[in-house]
Write a protein that holds these residues in place. Structure first.
Motif, PDB file in Angstrom:
ATOM      1  N   ARG A 134       1.053  -0.807  -0.107  1.00 32.95           N
ATOM      2  CA  ARG A 134      -0.297  -0.214  -0.405  1.00 32.95           C
ATOM      3  C   ARG A 134       0.893   1.021  -0.064  1.00 32.95           C
ATOM      4  NH1 ARG A 134      -5.489   0.981   0.954  1.00 32.95           N
ATOM      5  NH2 ARG A 134      -6.164  -0.836   1.837  1.00 32.95           N
ATOM      6  N   GLY A 135       2.268   1.192   0.656  1.00 37.57           N
ATOM      7  CA  GLY A 135       2.380   2.326   0.986  1.00 37.57           C
ATOM      8  C   GLY A 135       4.084   2.700  -0.069  1.00 37.57           C
ATOM      9  N   THR A 136       3.980   1.900  -0.642  1.00 38.02           N
ATOM     10  CA  THR A 136       4.523   2.269  -2.516  1.00 38.02           C
ATOM     11  C   THR A 136       3.575   2.936  -3.277  1.00 38.02           C
ATOM     12  OG1 THR A 136       6.647   0.339  -2.041  1.00 38.02           O
ATOM     13  CG2 THR A 136       5.875   1.194  -4.155  1.00 38.02           C
ATOM     14  N   PHE A 137       2.382   2.171  -3.439  1.00 36.29           N
ATOM     15  CA  PHE A 137       1.177   2.433  -4.013  1.00 36.29           C
ATOM     16  C   PHE A 137       0.335   3.794  -4.360  1.00 36.29           C
ATOM     17  CE2 PHE A 137      -3.180   2.974  -5.797  1.00 36.29           C
ATOM     18  CZ  PHE A 137      -2.853   2.309  -7.272  1.00 36.29           C
ATOM     19  N   LEU A 138       0.845   4.253  -2.973  1.00 39.79           N
ATOM     20  CA  LEU A 138       0.383   5.186  -2.952  1.00 39.79           C
ATOM     21  C   LEU A 138       1.750   6.543  -2.979  1.00 39.79           C
ATOM     22  CD1 LEU A 138      -1.812   5.453   0.371  1.00 39.79           C
ATOM     23  CD2 LEU A 138      -2.512   5.592  -0.997  1.00 39.79           C
ATOM     24  N   ALA A 139       2.417   5.890  -2.559  1.00 44.57           N
ATOM     25  CA  ALA A 139       3.566   7.105  -3.331  1.00 44.57           C
ATOM     26  C   ALA A 139       4.039   7.668  -4.557  1.00 44.57           C
ATOM     27  CB  ALA A 139       4.626   6.940  -2.325  1.00 44.57           C
ATOM     28  N   VAL A 140       3.810   6.249  -5.749  1.00 48.98           N
ATOM     29  CA  VAL A 140       4.298   6.078  -6.582  1.00 48.98           C
ATOM     30  C   VAL A 140       3.340   5.629  -7.821  1.00 48.98           C
ATOM     31  CG1 VAL A 140       6.071   4.071  -8.762  1.00 48.98           C
ATOM     32  CG2 VAL A 140       6.422   4.976  -6.047  1.00 48.98           C
ATOM     33  N   GLY A 141       1.860   4.598  -7.101  1.00 50.87           N
ATOM     34  CA  GLY A 141       1.596   4.459  -8.951  1.00 50.87           C
ATOM     35  C   GLY A 141      -0.363   5.239  -8.439  1.00 50.87           C
ATOM     36  N   GLY A 142       0.008   6.121  -7.543  1.00 53.07           N
ATOM     37  CA  GLY A 142      -1.746   6.483  -7.400  1.00 53.07           C
ATOM     38  C   GLY A 142      -2.123   7.942  -8.132  1.00 53.07           C
ATOM     39  N   ASP A 143      -1.628   7.858  -9.954  1.00 53.05           N
ATOM     40  CA  ASP A 143      -2.350   8.577 -10.107  1.00 53.05           C
ATOM     41  C   ASP A 143      -3.281   8.146 -11.825  1.00 53.05           C
ATOM     42  OD1 ASP A 143      -0.948   6.989 -11.860  1.00 53.05           O
ATOM     43  OD2 ASP A 143       0.465   8.110 -13.072  1.00 53.05           O
ATOM     44  N   GLY A 144      -4.005   6.880 -11.199  1.00 49.69           N
ATOM     45  CA  GLY A 144      -5.112   6.982 -11.908  1.00 49.69           C
ATOM     46  C   GLY A 144      -4.438   5.648 -12.993  1.00 49.69           C
ATOM     47  N   ALA A 145      -2.942   6.046 -14.244  1.00 48.95           N
ATOM     48  CA  ALA A 145      -2.776   4.780 -13.890  1.00 48.95           C
ATOM     49  C   ALA A 145      -3.102   2.845 -14.188  1.00 48.95           C
ATOM     50  CB  ALA A 145      -1.740   4.760 -15.166  1.00 48.95           C
ATOM     51  N   LEU A 146      -2.646   3.059 -12.772  1.00 44.85           N
ATOM     52  CA  LEU A 146      -3.386   1.981 -12.600  1.00 44.85           C
ATOM     53  C   LEU A 146      -4.072   1.664 -11.489  1.00 44.85           C
ATOM     54  CD1 LEU A 146      -0.026   0.612 -11.869  1.00 44.85           C
ATOM     55  CD2 LEU A 146      -1.241  -0.491 -13.934  1.00 44.85           C
ATOM     56  N   ALA A 147      -5.315   1.097 -11.138  1.00 47.41           N
ATOM     57  CA  ALA A 147      -6.176   0.584 -10.182  1.00 47.41           C
ATOM     58  C   ALA A 147      -6.317  -0.392  -8.793  1.00 47.41           C
ATOM     59  CB  ALA A 147      -8.236   0.519 -11.446  1.00 47.41           C
ATOM     60  N   ARG A 148      -6.873  -0.031  -7.583  1.00 42.64           N
ATOM     61  CA  ARG A 148      -6.480  -1.005  -6.851  1.00 42.64           C
ATOM     62  C   ARG A 148      -7.402  -2.025  -7.464  1.00 42.64           C
ATOM     63  NH1 ARG A 148      -6.436   2.582  -1.252  1.00 42.64           N
ATOM     64  NH2 ARG A 148      -5.530   4.836  -2.649  1.00 42.64           N
ATOM     65  N   HIS A 149      -7.390  -3.699  -8.122  1.00 43.28           N
ATOM     66  CA  HIS A 149      -8.345  -4.337  -7.560  1.00 43.28           C
ATOM     67  C   HIS A 149      -9.016  -5.264  -6.794  1.00 43.28           C
ATOM     68  CE1 HIS A 149      -8.909  -2.814 -12.362  1.00 43.28           C
ATOM     69  NE2 HIS A 149      -7.693  -3.564 -12.505  1.00 43.28           N
TER      70      HIS A 149
END
Length: 294
Positions: free
Chosen positions: A199-214
């Motif tokens: 979760r921590g890395t996703f929030l910091a790096v991946g939270g721009d909408g290009a990837l979704a939390r499935h």
């Protein structure tokens, strides 16, 4: 010790992390020395570790030099005597490390959870399922999945989920990056792939909408397959030339004053970790391998 100084100068051979290989906390006047910490990339890429290291430096007047690698590589660094403590998140590997006598006084520090993320249009149809069903769906669809492939804590957990699914992943759809979590997440964004991420890395790096939390069961009470516990382990001074007193002061900070910083840490307003060390009912089994019988 000479070898450790040489490895520090080289940056320990190019660790895969967004932040680079080694980082050093700023130290106030009255320098008490340096703690060399080999750490999982996820703890750094989330942005939490620099916050904790600055707090430790302010409190104890000592530096933290972070060797950002991954759990497997961090434990190898400790086995080679090239760090004073590790911050890692793969209990099976930690147990092996403790049994071999390389580490002592393991302490739980914090927990978050793993997510299965992927393209927003979800071509494999994994959304809303449990992690096992999600990876089964990825395999059945032959959708691109990026694995770290580096024996990190995340990679160890990913392999466990594949095992639970009864799938031996391989073929053109399953790719190993050999990189840290942040770099693997960036690659997944660029290629429209699925991956397992903390979760921590996703929030910091991946939270721009290009990837979704499935698959996201929440940080408060994730199921065992998604629960992601971090522990700090000092290197055994009877086995290696480690700065044990400083390492224990760092352990004391992470499990004491640092717990408030973990509780307060947010990425874009969202909680990334939960502190674990403070408890009215301490779990003394945390100090030894989980299946210890001696």
């Amino acid at each position: 010790m000479r070898r450790r100084q040489y490895l520090r100068a080289l940056g320990l051979g190019g660790a895969a992390s967004l932040a680079g290989c080694t980082t050093r906390a700023q130290t106030p006047s009255g320098d008490r020395g340096t703690v060399t910490l080999a750490t999982a990339t996820t703890a750094y890429d989330s942005g939490l570790l620099p916050v904790l290291n600055r707090g430790y430096a302010d409190r104890f007047g000592a530096r933290v030099e972070s060797v950002v690698r991954g759990t497997g590589a961090s434990l190898r660094t400790a086995r080679d005597g090239d760090c004073d403590a590790v911050l890692v998140h793969a209990r099976p590997l930690e147990d092996e490390f403790l049994r071999e006598g390389h580490g002592v006084n393991r302490r739980r520090v914090m927990v978050n959870d793993f997510l299965v993320v992927g393209p927003p249009d979800d071509p494999a149809g994994v959304a809303g399922g449990d992690p096992v069903a999600a990876l089964e769906a990825v395999a059945d669809a032959g959708a691109t999945f990026l694995s770290r492939g580096d024996r990190s804590g995340t990679h160890i957990r990913e392999r466990r989920i594949w095992d639970e699914a009864g799938v031996d992943p391989g073929g053109e759809w399953y790719l190993e990056t050999g990189q840290g979590m942040g770099d693997t997440l960036i690659a997944a964004r660029q290629s429209g792939a699925y991956t397992l991420v903390d979760r921590g890395t996703f929030l910091a790096v991946g939270g721009d909408g290009a990837l979704a939390r499935h698959v996201d069961r929440g940080i408060d009470d994730p199921p065992p397959l998604l629960r992601n516990e971090y522990a700090v382990i000092p290197v055994n001074p009877a086995r290696h030339d480690a700065a044990y007193a400083l390492a224990m002061s760092y352990v004391g900070y992470l499990t004491g004053p640092g717990q408030s910083r973990i509780e307060e840490f947010r990425v874009d307003g969202e909680r990334a970790f939960r502190p674990l060390a403070r408890s009215a009912d301490p779990a003394f089994d945390q100090y030894v391998p989980s299946d210890w019988d001696g």
